[in-house]
Scaffold this motif. Structure first.
Motif, short mmCIF file in Angstrom:
data_model
loop_
_atom_site.label_atom_id
_atom_site.label_comp_id
_atom_site.label_asym_id
_atom_site.label_seq_id
_atom_site.Cartn_x
_atom_site.Cartn_y
_atom_site.Cartn_z
N GLN A 1 0.84 -1.20 0.00
CA GLN A 1 0.00 0.00 0.00
C GLN A 1 0.88 1.25 0.00
OE1 GLN A 1 -1.80 0.58 3.73
NE2 GLN A 1 -3.01 2.33 3.10
N VAL A 2 1.96 1.19 0.78
CA VAL A 2 2.86 2.31 0.91
C VAL A 2 3.60 2.55 -0.40
CG1 VAL A 2 5.10 2.83 1.91
CG2 VAL A 2 3.16 2.28 3.38
N SER B 1 1.95 4.78 -2.89
CA SER B 1 1.92 6.22 -2.65
C SER B 1 3.29 6.84 -2.84
CB SER B 1 1.35 6.46 -1.26
OG SER B 1 2.19 7.28 -0.54
N VAL B 2 4.36 6.08 -2.56
CA VAL B 2 5.70 6.59 -2.84
C VAL B 2 5.87 6.75 -4.34
CG1 VAL B 2 8.15 6.04 -2.78
CG2 VAL B 2 6.75 5.67 -0.76
N SER C 1 3.62 7.40 -6.48
CA SER C 1 2.76 8.39 -7.10
C SER C 1 3.49 9.71 -7.31
CB SER C 1 1.50 8.59 -6.26
OG SER C 1 1.79 9.46 -5.18
N ASN C 2 4.45 10.02 -6.44
CA ASN C 2 5.23 11.24 -6.64
C ASN C 2 6.05 11.14 -7.93
OD1 ASN C 2 6.19 13.74 -6.05
ND2 ASN C 2 7.79 13.02 -4.67
#
Lengths: 261, 280, 345
Positions: free
Chosen positions: B8-9, B12-13, B15-16
């Protein structure tokens, strides 16, 4: 002492006269009934109306292309400048150098390159989009550099880290922090793009077709085949469009530079 | 539980990075399709004739092309020298003197920056053409617009603003204390100019000269309007392409021209660090 | 919230080791200072806690029981005050303070109420209507602080929060910052290179050098019982006493000085305030320089070794430069410290 004081002023005045006198001549010629006989023949708007009848299409095509060019350079250039500002380093410098090639390669060479690759795709070759492509190619580096310069001068990294620590994701940081900060650069870039697109000739002359004449192409046409008064009146119309844009562009660029400092 | 977290993490990393990649994507696609590939095609097109890559030797072996190259270089050099002399003198004066009308004068001197070459050609015709100012003022039919003098003046017209802006920007960055120090040590105005100001401006003058030279080398619109009899490189490329349909030679000459102007402007940027554009 | 770092290290892409693998824990509500010279890795350590740098693999950062090592900064719920404050220039003071709350998508009235609450807490109400660019350095710092704590972060991180201020302001704002941090009652870590800041604000200070924590402890402990020569020199400017050893005596060029212990592997260090000028002292030295500093004189002493010693002289009059004076150093003023830094933990 005298000489060192007045010589430079004289040079400046002479240079200014050299630049402004022909422009004034062209304005006068555009509203003179018969330029060969001089101002005594009377002033008239006849030539302006004639130009409008002959070339209104070219003028509108140029404005339309400039507007589209602005939209495309904004959509491509602003995100790209953001990437460059966020990834400073050798890779960014090379990319910037490459994208800036159209600044340093004559438009003629670029046009030849475009025609050789896409000239056989007639649908594209004969559409206004082909001219637009050339204009975007030429103006894009101005947009990218103008925006990137503002970001480079405002410590974007720390501001974004600060927003991130407050919970802002990548898109929110771009929207809330980066974009508002870049507005002066975007304004300067936008005015530059529109000004250059309206005045672009070197690429456009090669890319245009007889049915698609932009304002400067029409100017070249008028210079070659119309009487001097009509050519001058057309130039006058061009000045009326381009000079305010030029002044706004210089004002906006100075402002962006001041704010960055 | 700790095992389920990373996936999950990770998203999001990423996505940057994904967002930044997305930002670059439009530029990458556009530049590839309309800059990189066309330039490759231009290079290949230059080699498409019977001579193949030997076409560049043919340029050197053909007197007409050589003469064109020589003429273009000579006229560009003359324009560069004249623009440097005029704009440095005027620019230094304007950046260090305040007087009424100064802003107006600067506007006049910098406004033609983005005038297209065709318009500048027409303005030269109004000065030196058959119905031009000079011909009207000086009876005896002085018509120079279509000669090399006309071309020179046209190139000078768009070089003056470019050089002036570079010189003024550099002059404003010069530390006035240097000049004052020289004055306190007993140097007169001319000594100060030669010992402090010009050396301080030297990098910018080199940059401005390179810009003026490259712009003159590549100028097409002005030469096109003046329909001059002088063969300059952009006009020869144009006629090779349109009249002679000699695509290979037009491409080869474009590449030579593009390399020269690109290299000069690269040099200019390395000295001045600013945005530098050819055109005209 | 309790912060726990396990085996956290940082090696940059070019191979430089910024932070050696480090363990550290900060208790709920504790204020910890990371103190050290520039380049010691203190800011990198702070940025790893914030999530602005990725630690080398094998390390773990825990906020209470949750592992946040791989969590990006925007999801870590940390409050951060940057050295430059990084106030958003395109937003008003209120919008700056409310930004983190808007990112949490709180309802508008709640955001407004919380912003007012934080503005009051940081004594910013009188300036709330001002543009960010119209604020003084001290006000900016408080806005940065207010913005960082408004979303109620799990930990507050401050990167050199006082270094952007004028020297004259710094002292007053240092005390104010200390008071505000206590009032927030929040776990806080702040980075500084200034030992007086660290000692004044923090509950505990971690002294860092070359990517390592040299010593960690309460300010008093750090000052009075430094574990190494580096800590003694960096915190309170300790000076080495040079001479050969004779049991519990140090034989200096200036005379024989009794040491607190024989301790042959350790070297004696002293601070300026522990050197006293008195008529019956065991050492003799020449006065090289006299500087009046208001509360005391700073006297440079020569002939004592390769490095000059300095003495804080609290008296109405000072000896003249060139005069010979007698000195004494009480045993409790002498710190016996190991020479090498590696053994000092």
């Amino acid at each position: 002492m005298r000489l060192t004081r007045y010589l430079p002023l004289g040079v400046a005045l002479l240079a200014a006269a050299f630049l402004i006198v022909p422009a004034i001549l062209s304005i006068l010629a555009g509203i003179t009934a018969n330029y060969f006989r001089g101002l005594s023949s009377g002033l008239t708007l006849r030539w302006i109306f004639e130009v409008w009848e002959l070339y209104a299409g070219s003028i509108f095509l140029s404005l339309w292309i400039a507007l589209c060019c602005l939209v495309v350079t904004l959509l491509i250039g602003v995100p790209a400048a953001y990437w460059l500002a966020r990834n400073p380093g050798r890779m960014a410098r090379w990319l910037e150098e490459f994208v800036s090639l159209p600044l340093s390669i004559p438009g003629l060479a670029l046009a030849l390159a475009l025609i050789q690759l896409y000239g056989s795709h007639l649908g594209f070759r004969t559409s206004w989009l082909f001219i637009l492509t050339g204009h975007v190619l030429y103006t894009l580096p101005f947009m990218v550099r103008s925006v990137q310069a503002v970001w480079a001068g405002m410590d974007l990294t720390t501001l974004e880290e600060s927003a991130a620590s407050l919970g802002a994701g990548p898109w929110q940081r771009f929207r809330d922090i980066a974009l508002p900060g870049a507005l002066p650069g975007i304004l300067a870039g936008a005015l530059t793009v529109v000004t250059l697109s309206i005045g672009e000739f070197n690429l456009t002359w090669m890319l245009h077709t007889p049915y698609l004449k932009t304002l400067p192409v029409g100017l070249a046409d008028a210079y070659a085949s119309m009487r001097l008064e009509i050519a001058s009146a057309y130039t006058l119309i061009f000045f009326v469009i381009i000079v305010p844009l030029l002044m706004a562009m210089q004002w906006a660029s100075d402002r962006a530079r001041r704010l960055t400092r | 539980m700790p095992l389920s977290q990373p996936s999950q993490v990770q998203r999001s990393v990423m996505s940057n990075q994904q967002f930044l990649t997305l930002c670059l994507l439009p530029l990458a696609v556009f530049s590839l399709a309309f800059l990189a590939l066309p330039l490759v095609q231009l290079t290949l097109g230059a080699a498409s004739s019977e001579e193949g890559w030997g076409i560049y030797l043919k340029i050197l072996a053909t007197p007409r092309y050589l003469a064109t190259l020589g003429q273009t270089v000579v006229i560009s050099l003359l324009v560069t020298v004249a623009a440097l002399l005029i704009s440095t003198t005027a620019g230094l004066y304007l950046s260090r003197t305040r007087f009424p009308g100064r802003g107006m004068l600067i506007s006049i001197l910098t406004l033609p920056l983005a005038f297209p070459g065709v318009v500048i050609g027409f303005l030269i015709i109004l000065l030196g053409g058959r119905q031009g100012l000079v011909n009207q003022l000086m009876p005896g039919h002085v018509v120079f617009a279509y000669s090399s003098l006309g071309l020179f003046l046209g190139y000078l017209y768009f070089s003056i603003p470019r050089v002036l802006l570079t010189v003024m920007a550099a002059a404003e960055k010069l530390d006035p204390a240097l000049e004052e120090a020289a004055r306190t040590l007993g140097a007169g105005p001319l000594r100060v100019l030669g010992d402090v100001i010009l050396p301080g401006l030297a990098p910018s003058l080199i940059a401005a000269g390179a810009i003026a030279f490259a712009t003159a080398m590549g100028a097409f619109g002005t030469a096109f309007t003046l329909a001059t009899n002088i063969d300059v490189l952009p006009m020869v490329i144009y006629t090779e392409f349109t009249l002679a349909a000699n695509i290979a030679m037009a491409s080869a000459l474009s590449i030579v021209l593009g390399l020269v102007t690109w290299f000069l402007l690269l040099l200019a940027r390395s000295y001045s660090g600013g945005t530098v554009a050819a055109g005209g | 919230m309790t912060l726990t770092l396990t085996n956290i290290g940082k090696t940059f892409a070019d191979g430089t080791r910024a932070v050696c693998p480090t363990d550290l824990s900060v208790a709920e509500g504790e204020i910890l200072s990371l103190l050290g010279p520039s380049g010691c890795g203190k800011t990198t350590l702070l940025r790893m806690i914030a999530g602005l740098e990725c630690p080398d693999s094998g390390g773990q950062i825990r906020f209470d029981d949750s592992d946040v090592t791989d969590l990006p900064v925007e999801r870590r719920q940390v409050g951060m005050v940057f050295q430059s404050y990084a106030l958003f220039p395109n937003m008003s003071l209120r919008a700056n303070v409310g930004y983190g709350l808007r990112m949490q998508k709180l309802p508008r009235p709640e955001i407004d109420a919380r912003v007012e609450e934080v503005l009051a807490l940081c004594r910013l109400e009188p300036y709330a209507a001002r543009a960010v660019s119209a604020l003084s350095g001290g006000q900016r710092q408080r806005v940065a602080l207010a913005r960082a704590i408004a979303p109620r972060p799990r930990v507050l991180l401050l990167d050199e929060p006082l270094s952007a201020l004028d020297a004259s302001l710094r002292e007053a704002l240092r005390d104010e910052l200390a008071e505000l941090l206590r009032r927030f009652n929040i776990t806080a870590i702040f980075v500084t290179h200034d030992q007086t800041e660290a000692l004044a604000i923090a509950d505990r200070v971690a002294v860092m050098q070359a990517g390592r924590i040299e010593q960690i402890g309460a300010p008093e402990v750090l000052y009075r019982q430094p574990a190494s020569r580096f800590v003694a020199e960096f915190v309170g400017d300790a000076m080495a006493l040079e001479g050969s050893r004779d049991g519990e005596m140090l034989c200096m060029a200036a005379g024989r000085l009794p040491l607190p212990a024989a301790a042959p592997g350790l070297l004696p260090y002293v601070r300026a305030e522990d050197i006293q000028i008195c008529a019956d002292g065991p050492l003799t030295a020449r006065v090289d320089s006299v500087t009046f500093l208001g509360t005391h004189y700073r006297i440079g002493l020569g002939d004592l070794g390769q490095q000059p010693l300095y003495c804080s002289h609290q008296a109405a009059v000072a000896p003249q430069p060139g005069a010979m004076v007698r000195l004494s150093i009480p045993k409790q003023g002498i710190m016996m410290l190991p020479q090498s830094q590696a053994s000092a933990r």
